[in-house]
Design a protein around this motif. Structure first.
Motif, mmCIF file in Angstrom:
data_model
loop_
_atom_site.group_PDB
_atom_site.id
_atom_site.type_symbol
_atom_site.label_atom_id
_atom_site.label_comp_id
_atom_site.label_asym_id
_atom_site.label_seq_id
_atom_site.Cartn_x
_atom_site.Cartn_y
_atom_site.Cartn_z
ATOM 1 N N GLY A 1 -8.000 57.680 10.621
ATOM 2 C CA GLY A 1 -8.802 56.700 9.898
ATOM 3 C C GLY A 1 -8.753 55.294 10.440
ATOM 4 N N GLY A 2 -8.126 55.107 11.615
ATOM 5 C CA GLY A 2 -8.024 53.778 12.202
ATOM 6 C C GLY A 2 -9.183 53.466 13.130
ATOM 7 N N THR A 3 -9.362 52.178 13.382
ATOM 8 C CA THR A 3 -10.371 51.693 14.326
ATOM 9 C C THR A 3 -9.665 50.894 15.412
ATOM 10 N N VAL A 4 -9.857 51.277 16.652
ATOM 11 C CA VAL A 4 -9.256 50.540 17.773
ATOM 12 C C VAL A 4 -10.085 49.279 18.003
ATOM 13 N N THR A 5 -9.457 48.121 17.849
ATOM 14 C CA THR A 5 -10.179 46.852 18.022
ATOM 15 C C THR A 5 -9.888 46.192 19.364
ATOM 16 N N GLN A 6 -8.821 46.610 20.018
ATOM 17 C CA GLN A 6 -8.510 46.082 21.349
ATOM 18 C C GLN A 6 -7.548 47.034 22.021
ATOM 19 N N SER A 7 -7.733 47.279 23.316
ATOM 20 C CA SER A 7 -6.766 48.054 24.086
ATOM 21 C C SER A 7 -6.973 47.765 25.556
ATOM 22 N N GLY A 8 -5.926 47.964 26.316
ATOM 23 C CA GLY A 8 -6.027 47.745 27.753
ATOM 24 C C GLY A 8 -4.674 47.793 28.412
ATOM 25 N N VAL A 9 -4.688 47.947 29.726
ATOM 26 C CA VAL A 9 -3.449 47.985 30.493
ATOM 27 C C VAL A 9 -2.753 46.635 30.407
ATOM 28 N N TYR A 10 -1.456 46.679 30.218
ATOM 29 C CA TYR A 10 -0.617 45.484 30.110
ATOM 30 C C TYR A 10 -0.182 45.068 31.516
ATOM 31 N N PRO A 11 -0.654 43.911 32.013
ATOM 32 C CA PRO A 11 -0.308 43.517 33.375
ATOM 33 C C PRO A 11 1.029 42.802 33.496
ATOM 34 N N GLY A 12 1.679 42.535 32.380
ATOM 35 C CA GLY A 12 2.919 41.776 32.387
ATOM 36 C C GLY A 12 2.821 40.608 31.427
ATOM 37 N N LEU A 13 3.756 39.672 31.557
ATOM 38 C CA LEU A 13 3.842 38.568 30.613
ATOM 39 C C LEU A 13 2.683 37.584 30.718
ATOM 40 N N ASN A 14 1.847 37.747 31.738
ATOM 41 C CA ASN A 14 0.638 36.917 31.848
ATOM 42 C C ASN A 14 -0.554 37.567 31.152
ATOM 43 N N ALA A 15 -0.318 38.632 30.401
ATOM 44 C CA ALA A 15 -1.406 39.335 29.712
ATOM 45 C C ALA A 15 -2.102 38.411 28.713
ATOM 46 N N ARG A 16 -3.401 38.544 28.616
ATOM 47 C CA ARG A 16 -4.186 37.812 27.619
ATOM 48 C C ARG A 16 -5.107 38.792 26.914
ATOM 49 N N PRO A 17 -4.863 39.081 25.643
ATOM 50 C CA PRO A 17 -3.797 38.517 24.820
ATOM 51 C C PRO A 17 -2.447 39.158 25.139
ATOM 52 N N LEU A 18 -1.397 38.415 24.877
ATOM 53 C CA LEU A 18 -0.040 38.941 24.977
ATOM 54 C C LEU A 18 0.392 39.267 23.553
ATOM 55 N N LEU A 19 0.286 40.536 23.185
ATOM 56 C CA LEU A 19 0.476 40.901 21.782
ATOM 57 C C LEU A 19 1.869 40.568 21.264
ATOM 58 N N SER A 20 2.876 40.599 22.142
ATOM 59 C CA SER A 20 4.225 40.275 21.673
ATOM 60 C C SER A 20 4.324 38.853 21.144
ATOM 61 N N ASP A 21 3.394 37.990 21.539
ATOM 62 C CA ASP A 21 3.384 36.608 21.042
ATOM 63 C C ASP A 21 3.028 36.512 19.563
ATOM 64 N N TYR A 22 2.676 37.637 18.960
ATOM 65 C CA TYR A 22 2.300 37.650 17.540
ATOM 66 C C TYR A 22 3.252 38.514 16.714
ATOM 67 N N THR A 23 4.289 39.041 17.350
ATOM 68 C CA THR A 23 5.197 39.973 16.689
ATOM 69 C C THR A 23 6.569 39.339 16.501
ATOM 70 N N TRP A 24 7.458 40.120 15.911
ATOM 71 C CA TRP A 24 8.807 39.660 15.628
ATOM 72 C C TRP A 24 8.744 38.256 15.003
ATOM 73 N N ASN A 25 9.539 37.301 15.422
ATOM 74 C CA ASN A 25 9.504 36.045 14.648
ATOM 75 C C ASN A 25 8.404 35.089 15.076
ATOM 76 N N HIS A 26 7.618 35.453 16.088
ATOM 77 C CA HIS A 26 6.404 34.675 16.350
ATOM 78 C C HIS A 26 5.414 34.812 15.195
ATOM 79 N N THR A 27 5.480 35.937 14.486
ATOM 80 C CA THR A 27 4.600 36.111 13.335
ATOM 81 C C THR A 27 4.790 34.972 12.338
ATOM 82 N N THR A 28 6.040 34.624 12.095
ATOM 83 C CA THR A 28 6.345 33.535 11.159
ATOM 84 C C THR A 28 5.741 32.226 11.639
ATOM 85 N N LEU A 29 5.818 31.971 12.937
ATOM 86 C CA LEU A 29 5.252 30.732 13.471
ATOM 87 C C LEU A 29 3.753 30.654 13.209
#
Length: 458
Positions: free
Chosen positions: A297-325
């Motif tokens: 029942g999900g909808t994929v809104t974004q996907s792609g190969v992760y090139p490294g820390l220069n990825a845009r978007p870098l999803l990890s920037d929105y997880t763990w305690n970045h979420t709080t920020l």
């Protein structure tokens, strides 16, 4: 600190440019991200060191700590200052020991163990490790700025923890070398279980100077965002992927609405009112994951190969305690807790929290692996702060219903939830810092006393 001490410290270091008195720089290097907590903000605003010293080698730290021991000068170690609990904030002035210039990666051993100094940035270690076929087992969302030493001294887990556990698990930290605060400071090597004397002790019982960190074979990763109509459906799917060992994953994060609305740079991937899951998944399994998400029942809104820390978007920037920020950028009344749910009763625990606190307590779930190998739903919920009493009510209720809480609104090792019941961190402080000069005030169970050491001394 009087000028005599400053002059003598400059002589010890031998390079006045690494003994910093500029008030703006001293203030900058006396702070971390404690202001995520409205409680710590009141406690720690205005706490400053008096001088910053930037060593290049363990022998310089030995010389400095010998002088500080003799003259009763407090020393607070600093990595990159990305911690959230005031770990690197000096409570009693003195010296801020900035380890950022001890930033050499010494080697990647054939078995995938990185040997490095504490000031190495985690992002650099990840990038260099991947060139050699390895990658970090786990890392915080602050990977680009955070240091290895700071992560060991004040962190615990992050991206990768769903597969490899926390820093303290599965012998990820193989060895740590520290300098002691004694009349004649020693360089002491901790190996095996002895590393737990130093891990997450906030630099209160030794200055980390060298690290042996186990990596894992590098994987070609992809990123994927999946939207679900309801939180329950998203949580069920995220849990299914997280607990199934057949999926090669580095990140499984579930955000209930309105948390995705806080992510302004990637708002186009967050349909109004939907719960999102962020994945890092092996590229070889991306198509299979997308198919499974749609079936559920999900909808994929974004996907792609992760090139490294220069990825845009870098999803990890929105997880763990970045979420709080991101939440705080939307409304500075938001803050956070750090929780661990019971994998067997998590749905009932979440139901009770929702019934009690409503939208004051927003579910941000991070799946993690425990030391016994079981994957469980951790959380860094976004909570709406009104009063300290209400915040404590949330913490108390979590504990009452069996939700473990590491309280990020206290400024000591014991209160933060990572203190070991076997007291090995305290015992190490008694041995290595008998005067209590290392990051004073942060280990509240410490009282000056002596004990014998069983570690290896060089």
């Amino acid at each position: 600190m009087d000028q005599k001490h400053i002059s003598e410290i400059r002589t010890l270091i031998g390079d006045s440019s690494r003994v910093i008195l500029n008030p703006q720089i001293v203030e900058q290097l006396s702070r971390d991200f404690y202001w995520y907590s409205p409680v710590l903000r009141k406690q720690l605003d205005g706490k400053l060191g008096e001088v910053v010293v930037q060593p290049l080698a363990a022998i310089e730290i030995q010389k400095l700590l010998r002088y500080c021991y003799t003259n009763n000068l407090p020393v607070t170690a600093r990595g990159a200052g990305t911690g959230n609990y005031g770990q690197a904030v000096p409570l009693e002035g003195g010296i801020v020991l900035d380890l950022s210039r001890m930033d050499r990666i010494e080697e990647f051993q054939p078995d995938g163990v990185a040997v490095c100094q504490p000031g190495v940035r985690l992002g650099d270690l990840e990038n260099e490790g991947r060139k050699a076929g390895w990658e970090l087992r786990c890392y915080p969302s602050t990977i680009i700025k955070a240091s290895v030493g700071g992560f060991l001294g004040g962190g615990s887990g992050g991206i990768g923890t769903v597969a490899h556990g926390m820093l303290r698990d599965f012998q990820t930290v193989r060895a740590i070398e520290v300098v002691t605060m004694e009349p004649d400071p020693r360089i002491v090597l901790h190996e095996g279980d002895a590393v737990h004397e130093i891990l997450h002790a906030w630099g209160t019982n030794g200055i980390i100077t060298r690290i042996w960190l186990a990596l894992t074979p590098a994987v070609e990763w992809s990123q994927c965002i999946v939207a679900f109509d309801t939180f329950d459906a998203a949580f069920d799917f995220g849990e299914k992927i997280a607990i199934d060992a057949a999926w090669i994953k580095r990140l499984v994060t579930v955000f209930e609405w309105p948390i995705p609305s806080f992510f302004r740079p990637i708002r186009q991937f967050a349909p109004e009112g939907k719960t999102l899951i962020f994945f890092m998944i092996a590229t070889s399994q991306l198509a299979e994951l997308e198919s499974a998400a749609r079936v559920s029942g999900g909808t994929v809104t974004q996907s792609g190969v992760y090139p490294g820390l220069n990825a845009r978007p870098l999803l990890s920037d929105y997880t763990w305690n970045h979420t709080t920020l991101w939440a705080m950028r939307s409304d500075d009344a938001y803050t956070y807790l750090q929780c661990g749910f019971d994998p067997d009763t998590v749905r009932e625990q979440m139901r009770q929290l929702r019934a009690r606190f409503g939208q004051e307590f927003l579910f941000h779930m991070e799946f993690m692996k425990r030391g016994d190998g079981r994957v469980f739903p951790g959380a860094i919920p976004v909570v709406y702060y009104t009063t300290e009493e209400r915040l404590n009510e949330m913490i108390d209720f979590c504990r009452e219903i069996g939700v473990w809480v590491a309280n990020p609104h206290v400024n000591n090792v014991e209160g933060g939830g990572r203190y070991r019941p076997d007291n090995v961190q305290l015992l190490a402080k008694q041995r290595y810092d008998p005067k209590g000069l290392l990051n004073p005030g942060k280990m509240v169970t410490f009282h000056s006393e002596s004990a014998t050491s069983g570690a290896t001394t060089k």
